[in-house]
Motif scaffolding. Sequence first.
Motif, PDB file in Angstrom:
ATOM      1  N   GLU A 162       0.829  -1.213   0.000  1.00 49.23           N
ATOM      2  CA  GLU A 162       0.000   0.000   0.000  1.00 49.23           C
ATOM      3  C   GLU A 162       0.860   1.258   0.000  1.00 49.23           C
ATOM      4  O   GLU A 162       0.612   2.209  -0.755  1.00 49.23           O
ATOM      5  CB  GLU A 162      -0.920   0.004   1.223  1.00 49.23           C
ATOM      6  CG  GLU A 162      -2.076  -0.973   1.144  1.00 49.23           C
ATOM      7  CD  GLU A 162      -2.884  -1.029   2.436  1.00 49.23           C
ATOM      8  OE1 GLU A 162      -4.041  -1.473   2.403  1.00 49.23           O
ATOM      9  OE2 GLU A 162      -2.340  -0.634   3.497  1.00 49.23           O
ATOM     10  N   LYS A 163       1.879   1.264   0.846  1.00 45.89           N
ATOM     11  CA  LYS A 163       2.735   2.441   0.966  1.00 45.89           C
ATOM     12  C   LYS A 163       3.526   2.689  -0.312  1.00 45.89           C
ATOM     13  O   LYS A 163       3.616   3.820  -0.803  1.00 45.89           O
ATOM     14  CB  LYS A 163       3.677   2.273   2.155  1.00 45.89           C
ATOM     15  CG  LYS A 163       4.565   3.486   2.433  1.00 45.89           C
ATOM     16  CD  LYS A 163       5.412   3.265   3.672  1.00 45.89           C
ATOM     17  CE  LYS A 163       6.311   4.476   3.944  1.00 45.89           C
ATOM     18  NZ  LYS A 163       7.162   4.254   5.152  1.00 45.89           N
ATOM     19  N   LEU A 216      -1.396   3.379  -2.230  1.00 45.46           N
ATOM     20  CA  LEU A 216      -2.778   2.936  -2.081  1.00 45.46           C
ATOM     21  C   LEU A 216      -3.329   3.354  -0.732  1.00 45.46           C
ATOM     22  O   LEU A 216      -2.598   3.493   0.248  1.00 45.46           O
ATOM     23  CB  LEU A 216      -2.859   1.408  -2.213  1.00 45.46           C
ATOM     24  CG  LEU A 216      -2.282   0.803  -3.499  1.00 45.46           C
ATOM     25  CD1 LEU A 216      -2.306  -0.721  -3.413  1.00 45.46           C
ATOM     26  CD2 LEU A 216      -3.061   1.281  -4.721  1.00 45.46           C
ATOM     27  N   GLU A 217      -4.641   3.523  -0.685  1.00 45.26           N
ATOM     28  CA  GLU A 217      -5.310   3.869   0.571  1.00 45.26           C
ATOM     29  C   GLU A 217      -5.229   2.682   1.540  1.00 45.26           C
ATOM     30  O   GLU A 217      -5.488   1.542   1.147  1.00 45.26           O
ATOM     31  CB  GLU A 217      -6.778   4.200   0.290  1.00 45.26           C
ATOM     32  CG  GLU A 217      -7.589   4.515   1.526  1.00 45.26           C
ATOM     33  CD  GLU A 217      -9.060   4.706   1.212  1.00 45.26           C
ATOM     34  OE1 GLU A 217      -9.849   4.780   2.162  1.00 45.26           O
ATOM     35  OE2 GLU A 217      -9.414   4.759   0.018  1.00 45.26           O
ATOM     36  N   ILE A 241      -6.332  -0.094   3.747  1.00 40.74           N
ATOM     37  CA  ILE A 241      -7.605  -0.802   3.869  1.00 40.74           C
ATOM     38  C   ILE A 241      -7.398  -2.048   4.710  1.00 40.74           C
ATOM     39  O   ILE A 241      -6.406  -2.763   4.546  1.00 40.74           O
ATOM     40  CB  ILE A 241      -8.153  -1.200   2.475  1.00 40.74           C
ATOM     41  CG1 ILE A 241      -8.436   0.048   1.623  1.00 40.74           C
ATOM     42  CG2 ILE A 241      -9.412  -2.055   2.606  1.00 40.74           C
ATOM     43  CD1 ILE A 241      -8.835  -0.276   0.201  1.00 40.74           C
TER      44      ILE A 241
END
Length: 555
Positions: free
Chosen positions: A261-262, A266-267, A269
């Motif tokens: 994600e990082k 990405l958001e 979740i």
Amino acid sequence: MKYIFVTGGVVSSLGKGILTSSLGAILRARGYRVTAIKIDPYVNVDAGTMRPYEHGEVFVTGDGAETDLDIGHYERFLDVDLARGNNLTTGQVYLSVIQKERRGEYLSQTVQVIPHITDEIKERIRRVAKEQEAEIAVVEVGGTVGDIESLPFLEAIRQFQFDEADGDVMYIHLTLVPYLPTSEEFKTKPTQHSVSALRGLGIQADAVVLRSDKLVPEDVRKKVALFTNVRPSEVFTSPTVEFLYEVPLVLEEQGIGRVVEKKLGLEPIQPNLAFWQNAVRKLKHPSEEVTVAFVGKYVKMPDAYLSILEGFRHAGIANDARVNVKWVNAEEVTDLEKAAEALRGVDGVLVGPGFGIRGIEGKILCARYARENRIPYFGICLGLQVAVIEFARNVLGLEGANSTEFDPYTPHPVIDLMPEQLEVEGLGGTMRLGNWPMRIHPETILHRLYGKDLAYERHRHRYEVNPAYVQKLIESGLTVSAVTPGMHGRGEGLVEAIELPDHPFFIGLQAHPELSSRPMRVSPPFHGFIAAALERKRQTKDLAQRLLPDAPQRA
């Protein structure tokens, strides 16, 4: 579009396919649309002509592509249908570039590996991701860093970091960390050299996954981070687990999802991994247990039947039961007595697919034993054909009945090529590949399993049940439970499935239902076969208790 590239180092067969699949499952659990692509550096155009002992099973996609078995892992973990473009080989790339050159698309240019081959690779990866409307494409580069044949692909994925926007590309490197019992320590030097070789090609890993028999301790992971230019939080362990479906849980628990994600912007979740947790729980602590015989000729190479074994696991999850497999080498079954010995104590019999005459008579004998002794029987592809041959010989009384694949001069070719196949040239040209419709007749076991009149299953076969014998087989008690409407202009339906109405479970399918089975959506015939095997075991146990009430019962 976001891209994650998975590379491997030190040795092959570390499990890049499972890592790629697990990353896809972790991202799917966050709600993203994900596709997975396998790059195979061999010069073959596809996997269709490779030996199972060398390459494992050939996985067939819905559009008829014969692909690497990792495509099957991707479909099962991601619960998506992939296509021809998801398996990219050196043969495909060079063939395409040469054909373009012959058509004059590179006029005045010297066609070279860079940029023409690498551009072809990149274009194919992007095209597949776009066509499948994916938000994230996870791309596995087959082979090992340092292999000569992998260099064009590694150069192509290196270029992605400059072609795409910052934060849209991530590289994950899987490498071996051996444990030496003599010194009781993990050795990181192979990993250091592997990552260094990758950097020498212009690719800096954003995360490193260490393959080992057990979890690598924190101090070793810190040492790896120090020498591979990543943070300790970006070093993960992929230990040997009892079931493959544990891998997404193990990696997510270590935080790999947060690192992805990082890196990709990405958001954050919270993933929903409840299905995988429940599936692993059922696999490890099932309520029941059943044993089925797998009759084949590649029994020393289970990967040759990988999707069938996974189909057993899916059916085990659905039935809350452990499915034990007893391997039966068809070549060693030479008479009914040996068939009885080989099948002693099993609760079901599966005769699997295959090509060639080797082991055929043994498969026919096992099908006969299962029919006569009312043991649940499941025939897949060739397993249907041997069941028809056995029925024609021993019930219909057609002495010498056979397939023309095994006996071109058989007096009763109950299995044969269709006339329109005889003039087709080229290996694979005469085969039915990919999704074909099955029109399922009502009031059959198959209809009860599928719950509908029309279903699509994937095929990979050449020979068919001979239409000239179908009516005779039906009149002798065989039920044709599904047909395919027409083939190459034929009006009548080709036999897709058979069953015996007076048998607890005796089904053969011309298709390969294992190819579309998923942990979360088990194949109906697999579900029914394992349910029937469990019922036979319960009845056998009840009978034993009535006859010998004081005898101890095995769980």
